[in-house]
Design a protein around this motif. Structure first.
Motif, PDB file in Angstrom:
ATOM      1  N   GLN A 168       0.819  -1.213   0.000  1.00 55.98           N
ATOM      2  CA  GLN A 168       0.000   0.000   0.000  1.00 55.98           C
ATOM      3  C   GLN A 168       0.851   1.260   0.000  1.00 55.98           C
ATOM      4  OE1 GLN A 168      -2.768   0.239   3.249  1.00 55.98           O
ATOM      5  NE2 GLN A 168      -4.058   1.744   2.222  1.00 55.98           N
ATOM      6  N   ASN A 169       0.524   2.172  -0.923  1.00 58.17           N
ATOM      7  CA  ASN A 169       1.161   3.488  -1.055  1.00 58.17           C
ATOM      8  C   ASN A 169       2.625   3.428  -1.474  1.00 58.17           C
ATOM      9  OD1 ASN A 169      -1.197   4.895  -0.254  1.00 58.17           O
ATOM     10  ND2 ASN A 169      -0.713   4.517   1.900  1.00 58.17           N
ATOM     11  N   ALA A 170       3.106   2.261  -1.897  1.00 56.67           N
ATOM     12  CA  ALA A 170       4.508   2.159  -2.301  1.00 56.67           C
ATOM     13  C   ALA A 170       4.736   2.713  -3.705  1.00 56.67           C
ATOM     14  CB  ALA A 170       4.974   0.708  -2.233  1.00 56.67           C
ATOM     15  N   TYR A 171       3.706   2.704  -4.529  1.00 58.45           N
ATOM     16  CA  TYR A 171       3.868   3.146  -5.922  1.00 58.45           C
ATOM     17  C   TYR A 171       2.792   4.180  -6.239  1.00 58.45           C
ATOM     18  CZ  TYR A 171       4.629   2.881 -10.979  1.00 58.45           C
ATOM     19  OH  TYR A 171       4.923   3.179 -12.296  1.00 58.45           O
ATOM     20  N   LYS A 172       3.247   5.359  -6.657  1.00 63.80           N
ATOM     21  CA  LYS A 172       2.329   6.450  -6.984  1.00 63.80           C
ATOM     22  C   LYS A 172       2.586   6.900  -8.414  1.00 63.80           C
ATOM     23  CE  LYS A 172       2.722   8.186  -2.210  1.00 63.80           C
ATOM     24  NZ  LYS A 172       3.942   7.414  -1.831  1.00 63.80           N
TER      25      LYS A 172
END
Length: 271
Positions: free
Chosen positions: A16-20
């Motif tokens: 979660q939230n590692a890749y934006k």
């Protein structure tokens, strides 16, 4: 401006939230497909990158010397990553890297064998981009700083319209193997030999390889979308065995393995 509508995919990152990802608005979107950021947590990880025919400029936010420009490739690459670390990426549209980088892809090895960006992008542009990344930890703010810096520097690339015609043809004909005879190439205004020379220089690979990656990318997007049936290959390959063989050639995985895995994963959970 280049009118090539191509939307590649890489696969899912389950952490979660590692890749934006951020898609910039016009006019920058004419050159830049997207900005992205990968935040790697503590520990030893891998990132499996899929072929997509795009050029990526990747910058380690915490290390000014760790920055590369990755040219198009034909099989998946596993990048070992030791966290915690954050990487910010600029993904160019096909051919649009020429708006910032004066050297065509086919000449990059002669300029900088290890693809370090300082030899391809002007030092002043690099420093403005890197300093913008240091000003904030907010991904959206970083995108604004980098976008502003690039918009001042990018220029409309001078590209061969015959090559653009070939790319558009490939995008609209992924349902079969493209036969690039002299008769077919004449529709683009080139001979088969001229087309090979153009694609090697500006796309970094042969015409057949380029079109095969586009077809692979079509199935990658289908596999990452919900409610896709098991026959998602049917519009692009002769049969299921042909699809699996070609998919594994580019990704190193079977389609089912790809659907189950995260492209960023811990060494202990390596598949």
């Amino acid at each position: 401006m280049l009118d090539i509508d191509y939307q590649p995919a890489q696969g899912s990152v389950t952490l979660q939230n590692a890749y934006k990802v951020y898609v910039p608005p016009p006019p920058l979107s004419h050159w830049i497909h997207s900005f992205w950021q990968l935040d790697v947590p503590f520990g030893e990880h891998f990132y499996r990158s899929m072929p997509d025919n795009c050029v990526d400029w990747i910058i380690n936010v915490g290390d000014i010397d760790d920055n590369v420009i990755v040219s198009p490739f034909l099989s998946s690459i596993e990048f070992p990553l030791s966290g915690p670390v954050s990487y910010f990426g600029v993904r160019f549209r096909v051919l649009a890297n020429q708006g910032l980088i004066p050297h065509p892809i086919g000449e990059w090895d002669a300029v900088t064998p290890d693809t370090r960006s300082l030899e391809l992008v002007s030092p002043s542009v690099f420093m403005e981009v890197f300093e913008g990344l240091q000003r904030t930890t907010s991904f959206s703010e970083r995108c604004k700083y980098v976008g502003t810096a690039l918009l001042r520097e990018v220029k409309s690339p001078s590209v061969d319209r015959r090559l653009v015609s070939f790319i558009r043809y490939c995008l609209h004909n992924t349902e079969s193997v493209i036969q690039l005879s002299d008769k077919q190439c004449a529709e683009f205004g080139v001979s088969a030999r001229q087309l090979r020379r153009l694609t090697q220089l500006h796309l970094g690979m042969s015409p057949k390889s380029f079109s095969s990656v586009l077809r692979f990318q079509k199935t990658v997007k289908q596999l990452t979308q919900e409610n896709q049936g098991a026959s998602s290959w049917a519009a692009h390959y002769y049969d299921q065995s042909h699809f699996i063989r070609e998919f594994k050639r580019f990704s190193g995985l079977t389609p089912q393995e790809f659907k189950r895995m995260s492209v960023l994963y811990n060494r202990q959970n390596r598949r």
